[in-house]
Design a protein around this motif. Structure first.
Motif, short mmCIF file in Angstrom:
data_model
loop_
_atom_site.label_atom_id
_atom_site.label_comp_id
_atom_site.label_asym_id
_atom_site.label_seq_id
_atom_site.Cartn_x
_atom_site.Cartn_y
_atom_site.Cartn_z
N HIS A 21 50.02 36.01 30.30
CA HIS A 21 50.50 36.85 29.35
C HIS A 21 50.69 38.03 30.32
N LEU A 48 36.96 36.70 22.19
CA LEU A 48 38.37 37.13 22.49
C LEU A 48 38.73 38.49 21.83
N SER A 108 47.13 36.27 20.04
CA SER A 108 46.14 37.02 19.60
C SER A 108 45.02 36.25 18.92
N HIS A 135 45.60 26.41 25.87
CA HIS A 135 43.96 26.05 25.80
C HIS A 135 43.74 24.63 25.42
N ASP A 158 45.79 33.31 32.43
CA ASP A 158 45.94 33.69 31.17
C ASP A 158 46.30 35.37 31.36
N ASP A 159 44.92 36.33 31.74
CA ASP A 159 45.19 37.62 31.71
C ASP A 159 44.43 38.04 32.96
#
Ligand code: HPA
Ligand code: ZN
Length: 337
Positions: free
Chosen positions: A19, A57, A170, A221, A278-279
């Motif tokens: 992301h 999350l 999200s 995932h 991912d982040d």
């Protein structure tokens, strides 16, 4: 640190689960906060990093959307992308399919054009400067409704020749893939690839829905798919790529210890996992670090690492000739190492 880290750095890799807003490092967040006169609720870079202690999350998403508020101009999106590409170029990354969340920005009044053109400018520059190829995947925010997703697809219309696919991200639990079946069908009719986060926190049923209702080309995932043997069989039979994110799973408490991470089990079951960040600004490591840490925790072999790197290209949306070129480079590197 494993002695495999030099091998990993030289291994040609693609990142398929990133992301771009999650690559916003606290240093750049502060710079943009000053540049754009947007207040952030932190006094220092250290304070920001200290706030990155998540138990799930949603904890993370709350702070991630807050951080994205400093992004206002094309230059901001360009600078964030270039910061990311500069880091992964040093990691031996050759190709990236990056997620972006237009609704996070359009809902704050930042036009879609600013987001897309800024990112595309950074991607073009990374191609020239680092030789990294990249493409965009437009993610719909699943906590918002179907109408909002359709409006986003419409806003993206002029850019669709420069967007490889759509994704779904999200808050997962309570927002099943079925909510977005029609907008994914519309995206498919426009020739877009389809991916979806499923089985990160949500149940195996969400992975089934992503396959059957969203007709995805990859699962993002997919960890919880392992709870359902029939699903494992389906994923293996279809050669479905899973974009797995070890440090993210650790940081969001999907696993309590990297030694308990299911990546090796996925390989042993005949699935097609890949390793991704991912982040990375929030989860403590870019793609190379994810490879190094998981290799260390699970005692992965060079052969496992080569399989993971190969999966990252065979699971990509690159044209077959490009995939073949990268696979040949991996094989040449592996036999010379
Ligand atoms: N999961 C779901 N949505 C997200 C994530 C994630 O890890 N990162 C950014 N949006
Ligand atoms: Zn993700």
């Amino acid at each position: 640190m494993t002695d495999l880290s030099a091998f990993i750095r030289g291994l040609p890799k693609a990142e398929l689960h990133l992301h771009i807003e999650g690559s916003l490092e606290p240093e750049l967040m502060f710079e943009l906060s000053r540049r754009n006169k947007v207040a952030i609720p932190f006094g220092s870079v250290e304070e920001v990093r200290a706030a990155y202690a998540f138990s799930n999350l949603q904890d993370f998403l709350d702070i991630y959307y807050q951080g994205a508020a400093v992004l206002l101009t094309e230059r901001d999106f360009h600078d964030m992308a270039m910061d990311y590409f500069r880091r992964v170029a040093a990691d031996g990354t050759r190709h990236v399919e990056l997620f972006f969340d237009p609704q996070t920005h359009t809902d704050r009044g930042v036009p879609f054009a600013v987001v897309a053109d800024g990112l595309l400018a950074g991607m073009a520059e990374a191609g020239r400067e680092f030789g990294i190829t990249s493409s965009l995947i437009l993610c719909f925010l699943r906590h918002l409704d179907e109408d909002a997703a359709f409006a986003t697809l419409k806003a993206a219309e002029p850019w669709l020749d420069r967007i490889a696919g759509v994704g779904l991200d999200s808050s997962e639990v309570g927002h099943p893939p079925s909510k977005f079946a029609r907008v994914f069908a519309a995206a498919g009719e426009r020739g877009l690839k389809r991916v979806a986060h499923a089985g990160e926190e949500g149940p195996p049923e969400y992975v089934w829905e992503a396959l059957d209702l969203l007709k995805v080309d990859r699962i993002d995932h997919g960890n919880r798919a392992l709870e359902d043997p029939a699903l494992v069989q389906r994923l293996a039979a279809e050669g479905m790529t899973l974009t797995v994110c070890p440090l993210s799973n650790l940081k969001l408490c999907g696993v309590s210890d990297l030694r308990l991470h299911p990546l090796k089990k996925m390989l042993d079951l005949g699935l097609r996992p890949t390793v991704n960040s991912d982040d990375p600004a929030y989860f403590g490591g870019y793609v190379g670090e994810n490879y190094t840490r998981i290799a260390d925790a699970l005692a992965l072999t060079k052969s496992d690492l080569v399989t993971l790197a190969r999966n990252s290209f065979t699971g990509s949306f690159l044209p077959p000739a490009e995939v073949a070129k990268h696979l040949a480079a991996i094989d040449a590197y592996a036999s010379a190492s």
